[in-house]
Scaffold this motif. Structure first.
Motif, PDB file in Angstrom:
ATOM      1  N   GLY A  56      35.921  -9.388  -2.890  1.00  0.00           N
ATOM      2  CA  GLY A  56      36.768 -10.111  -3.833  1.00  0.00           C
ATOM      3  C   GLY A  56      36.182 -10.261  -5.224  1.00  0.00           C
ATOM      4  O   GLY A  56      36.836 -10.801  -6.115  1.00  0.00           O
ATOM      5  N   ARG A  57      34.961  -9.787  -5.422  1.00  0.00           N
ATOM      6  CA  ARG A  57      34.370  -9.852  -6.768  1.00  0.00           C
ATOM      7  C   ARG A  57      35.023  -8.812  -7.670  1.00  0.00           C
ATOM      8  O   ARG A  57      35.336  -7.717  -7.234  1.00  0.00           O
ATOM      9  CB  ARG A  57      32.858  -9.563  -6.728  1.00  0.00           C
ATOM     10  N   VAL A  58      35.205  -9.180  -8.920  1.00  0.00           N
ATOM     11  CA  VAL A  58      35.717  -8.257  -9.932  1.00  0.00           C
ATOM     12  C   VAL A  58      34.746  -8.288 -11.105  1.00  0.00           C
ATOM     13  O   VAL A  58      34.429  -9.361 -11.627  1.00  0.00           O
ATOM     14  CB  VAL A  58      37.131  -8.654 -10.415  1.00  0.00           C
ATOM     15  N   GLU A  59      34.271  -7.099 -11.474  1.00  0.00           N
ATOM     16  CA  GLU A  59      33.374  -6.973 -12.618  1.00  0.00           C
ATOM     17  C   GLU A  59      34.085  -6.163 -13.687  1.00  0.00           C
ATOM     18  O   GLU A  59      34.639  -5.105 -13.402  1.00  0.00           O
ATOM     19  CB  GLU A  59      32.068  -6.303 -12.203  1.00  0.00           C
ATOM     20  N   ILE A  60      34.079  -6.681 -14.895  1.00  0.00           N
ATOM     21  CA  ILE A  60      34.807  -6.070 -16.000  1.00  0.00           C
ATOM     22  C   ILE A  60      33.834  -5.801 -17.136  1.00  0.00           C
ATOM     23  O   ILE A  60      33.035  -6.663 -17.498  1.00  0.00           O
ATOM     24  CB  ILE A  60      35.938  -6.999 -16.485  1.00  0.00           C
ATOM     25  N   GLU A  61      33.929  -4.588 -17.680  1.00  0.00           N
ATOM     26  CA  GLU A  61      33.209  -4.265 -18.906  1.00  0.00           C
ATOM     27  C   GLU A  61      34.238  -4.179 -20.013  1.00  0.00           C
ATOM     28  O   GLU A  61      35.250  -3.499 -19.876  1.00  0.00           O
ATOM     29  CB  GLU A  61      32.477  -2.923 -18.789  1.00  0.00           C
ATOM     30  N   MET A  62      33.974  -4.904 -21.078  1.00  0.00           N
ATOM     31  CA  MET A  62      34.883  -4.879 -22.212  1.00  0.00           C
ATOM     32  C   MET A  62      34.088  -4.828 -23.497  1.00  0.00           C
ATOM     33  O   MET A  62      32.885  -5.080 -23.502  1.00  0.00           O
ATOM     34  CB  MET A  62      35.815  -6.093 -22.205  1.00  0.00           C
ATOM     35  N   THR A  63      34.763  -4.497 -24.551  1.00  0.00           N
ATOM     36  CA  THR A  63      34.152  -4.500 -25.866  1.00  0.00           C
ATOM     37  C   THR A  63      35.025  -5.316 -26.797  1.00  0.00           C
ATOM     38  O   THR A  63      36.039  -5.882 -26.376  1.00  0.00           O
ATOM     39  CB  THR A  63      33.957  -3.055 -26.385  1.00  0.00           C
ATOM     40  N   LEU A  64      34.633  -5.375 -28.025  1.00  0.00           N
ATOM     41  CA  LEU A  64      35.406  -6.063 -29.054  1.00  0.00           C
ATOM     42  C   LEU A  64      35.671  -5.074 -30.179  1.00  0.00           C
ATOM     43  O   LEU A  64      35.013  -4.034 -30.268  1.00  0.00           O
ATOM     44  CB  LEU A  64      34.627  -7.280 -29.572  1.00  0.00           C
ATOM     45  N   THR A  65      36.609  -5.382 -31.034  1.00  0.00           N
ATOM     46  CA  THR A  65      36.940  -4.447 -32.103  1.00  0.00           C
ATOM     47  C   THR A  65      35.793  -4.292 -33.095  1.00  0.00           C
ATOM     48  O   THR A  65      35.675  -3.250 -33.735  1.00  0.00           O
ATOM     49  CB  THR A  65      38.207  -4.890 -32.856  1.00  0.00           C
ATOM     50  N   ALA A  66      34.933  -5.312 -33.205  1.00  0.00           N
ATOM     51  CA  ALA A  66      33.773  -5.251 -34.095  1.00  0.00           C
ATOM     52  C   ALA A  66      32.706  -6.218 -33.585  1.00  0.00           C
ATOM     53  O   ALA A  66      33.044  -7.254 -33.000  1.00  0.00           O
ATOM     54  CB  ALA A  66      34.176  -5.622 -35.518  1.00  0.00           C
ATOM     55  N   PRO A  67      31.430  -5.901 -33.795  1.00  0.00           N
ATOM     56  CA  PRO A  67      30.365  -6.793 -33.323  1.00  0.00           C
ATOM     57  C   PRO A  67      30.445  -8.208 -33.893  1.00  0.00           C
ATOM     58  O   PRO A  67      30.044  -9.156 -33.242  1.00  0.00           O
ATOM     59  CB  PRO A  67      29.082  -6.096 -33.794  1.00  0.00           C
ATOM     60  N   VAL A  83      41.531 -13.399 -14.773  1.00  0.00           N
ATOM     61  CA  VAL A  83      41.290 -12.584 -13.579  1.00  0.00           C
ATOM     62  C   VAL A  83      40.931 -13.461 -12.385  1.00  0.00           C
ATOM     63  O   VAL A  83      41.330 -13.175 -11.254  1.00  0.00           O
ATOM     64  CB  VAL A  83      40.198 -11.530 -13.865  1.00  0.00           C
ATOM     65  N   ALA A  84      40.232 -14.543 -12.612  1.00  0.00           N
ATOM     66  CA  ALA A  84      39.833 -15.442 -11.522  1.00  0.00           C
ATOM     67  C   ALA A  84      41.039 -16.037 -10.801  1.00  0.00           C
ATOM     68  O   ALA A  84      40.945 -16.426  -9.635  1.00  0.00           O
ATOM     69  CB  ALA A  84      38.934 -16.554 -12.054  1.00  0.00           C
ATOM     70  N   LYS A  85      42.197 -16.094 -11.462  1.00  0.00           N
ATOM     71  CA  LYS A  85      43.406 -16.659 -10.858  1.00  0.00           C
ATOM     72  C   LYS A  85      44.170 -15.671  -9.987  1.00  0.00           C
ATOM     73  O   LYS A  85      45.110 -16.051  -9.301  1.00  0.00           O
ATOM     74  CB  LYS A  85      44.337 -17.172 -11.958  1.00  0.00           C
ATOM     75  N   VAL A  86      43.768 -14.389  -9.999  1.00  0.00           N
ATOM     76  CA  VAL A  86      44.470 -13.364  -9.224  1.00  0.00           C
ATOM     77  C   VAL A  86      44.155 -13.556  -7.735  1.00  0.00           C
ATOM     78  O   VAL A  86      43.008 -13.810  -7.356  1.00  0.00           O
ATOM     79  CB  VAL A  86      44.045 -11.946  -9.682  1.00  0.00           C
ATOM     80  N   ASP A  87      45.186 -13.427  -6.889  1.00  0.00           N
ATOM     81  CA  ASP A  87      44.990 -13.542  -5.445  1.00  0.00           C
ATOM     82  C   ASP A  87      43.927 -12.562  -4.974  1.00  0.00           C
ATOM     83  O   ASP A  87      43.931 -11.391  -5.366  1.00  0.00           O
ATOM     84  CB  ASP A  87      46.287 -13.250  -4.689  1.00  0.00           C
ATOM     85  N   GLY A  88      43.026 -13.042  -4.154  1.00  0.00           N
ATOM     86  CA  GLY A  88      41.983 -12.192  -3.583  1.00  0.00           C
ATOM     87  C   GLY A  88      40.710 -12.134  -4.390  1.00  0.00           C
ATOM     88  O   GLY A  88      39.693 -11.650  -3.906  1.00  0.00           O
ATOM     89  N   VAL A  89      40.732 -12.630  -5.628  1.00  0.00           N
ATOM     90  CA  VAL A  89      39.531 -12.614  -6.454  1.00  0.00           C
ATOM     91  C   VAL A  89      38.676 -13.828  -6.099  1.00  0.00           C
ATOM     92  O   VAL A  89      39.133 -14.965  -6.157  1.00  0.00           O
ATOM     93  CB  VAL A  89      39.879 -12.619  -7.960  1.00  0.00           C
ATOM     94  N   THR A  90      37.432 -13.557  -5.713  1.00  0.00           N
ATOM     95  CA  THR A  90      36.504 -14.634  -5.372  1.00  0.00           C
ATOM     96  C   THR A  90      35.575 -14.965  -6.532  1.00  0.00           C
ATOM     97  O   THR A  90      35.056 -16.070  -6.621  1.00  0.00           O
ATOM     98  CB  THR A  90      35.655 -14.268  -4.142  1.00  0.00           C
ATOM     99  N   ASN A  91      35.351 -13.990  -7.407  1.00  0.00           N
ATOM    100  CA  ASN A  91      34.487 -14.190  -8.563  1.00  0.00           C
ATOM    101  C   ASN A  91      34.846 -13.146  -9.614  1.00  0.00           C
ATOM    102  O   ASN A  91      35.041 -11.981  -9.279  1.00  0.00           O
ATOM    103  CB  ASN A  91      33.012 -14.059  -8.167  1.00  0.00           C
ATOM    104  N   ALA A  92      34.928 -13.558 -10.846  1.00  0.00           N
ATOM    105  CA  ALA A  92      35.204 -12.636 -11.946  1.00  0.00           C
ATOM    106  C   ALA A  92      34.064 -12.720 -12.948  1.00  0.00           C
ATOM    107  O   ALA A  92      33.673 -13.815 -13.352  1.00  0.00           O
ATOM    108  CB  ALA A  92      36.530 -12.982 -12.625  1.00  0.00           C
ATOM    109  N   ALA A  93      33.527 -11.564 -13.306  1.00  0.00           N
ATOM    110  CA  ALA A  93      32.441 -11.504 -14.281  1.00  0.00           C
ATOM    111  C   ALA A  93      32.829 -10.517 -15.372  1.00  0.00           C
ATOM    112  O   ALA A  93      33.363  -9.450 -15.087  1.00  0.00           O
ATOM    113  CB  ALA A  93      31.144 -11.070 -13.608  1.00  0.00           C
TER     114      ALA A  93
END
Length: 118
Positions: A56-67, A83-93
């Motif tokens: 149930g863990r979800v790991e997300i890599e994201m960026t931003l438009t500028a530093p 993402v933490a509110k999605v059914d089945g997700v136990t942890n979102a990072a």
């Protein structure tokens, strides 16, 4: 999703009860908007990777438009909370990455249309 034989002998998808639904995770991410740009961050191309785990863990890599993006602190938190509110997700990072650097080519056609950038 894995396909196996069902007891009746037909083939079909086997649901993994601990695996969050990727479409639901993407939909949750799409509720987050950059406050300076009227397009959600998924369509902007700020999400580089979504890793779903059987526990149930979800790991997300994201960026931003500028530093120096003024939303650098709040956007990752908003993504994690959505993402933490999605059914089945136990942890979102959420991890911010800078490689490769974001550029406008990562935007979806819908985002380009909304921003009149064709």
């Amino acid at each position: 999703m894995q396909t196996d034989m069902t007891p009746a002998g037909a083939t079909g998808p086997i649901a993994h009860p601990g695996l969050p639904d990727e479409d639901a995770v993407v939909a949750a991410i799409a509720t987050v908007f950059d406050p300076e740009i009227p397009v959600n961050i998924y369509e902007l191309g700020l999400i580089y990777a979504i890793d779903l785990h059987d526990d149930g863990r979800v790991e997300i890599e994201m960026t931003l438009t500028a530093p120096n993006c003024p939303s650098a602190q709040e956007l990752p938190e908003q993504v994690r909370d959505a993402v933490a509110k999605v059914d089945g997700v136990t942890n979102a990072a959420v991890q911010i990455v800078w490689d490769p650097p974001w550029d406008m080519s990562r935007m979806s056609d819908d985002a380009r249309l909304a921003l009149n950038m064709f």
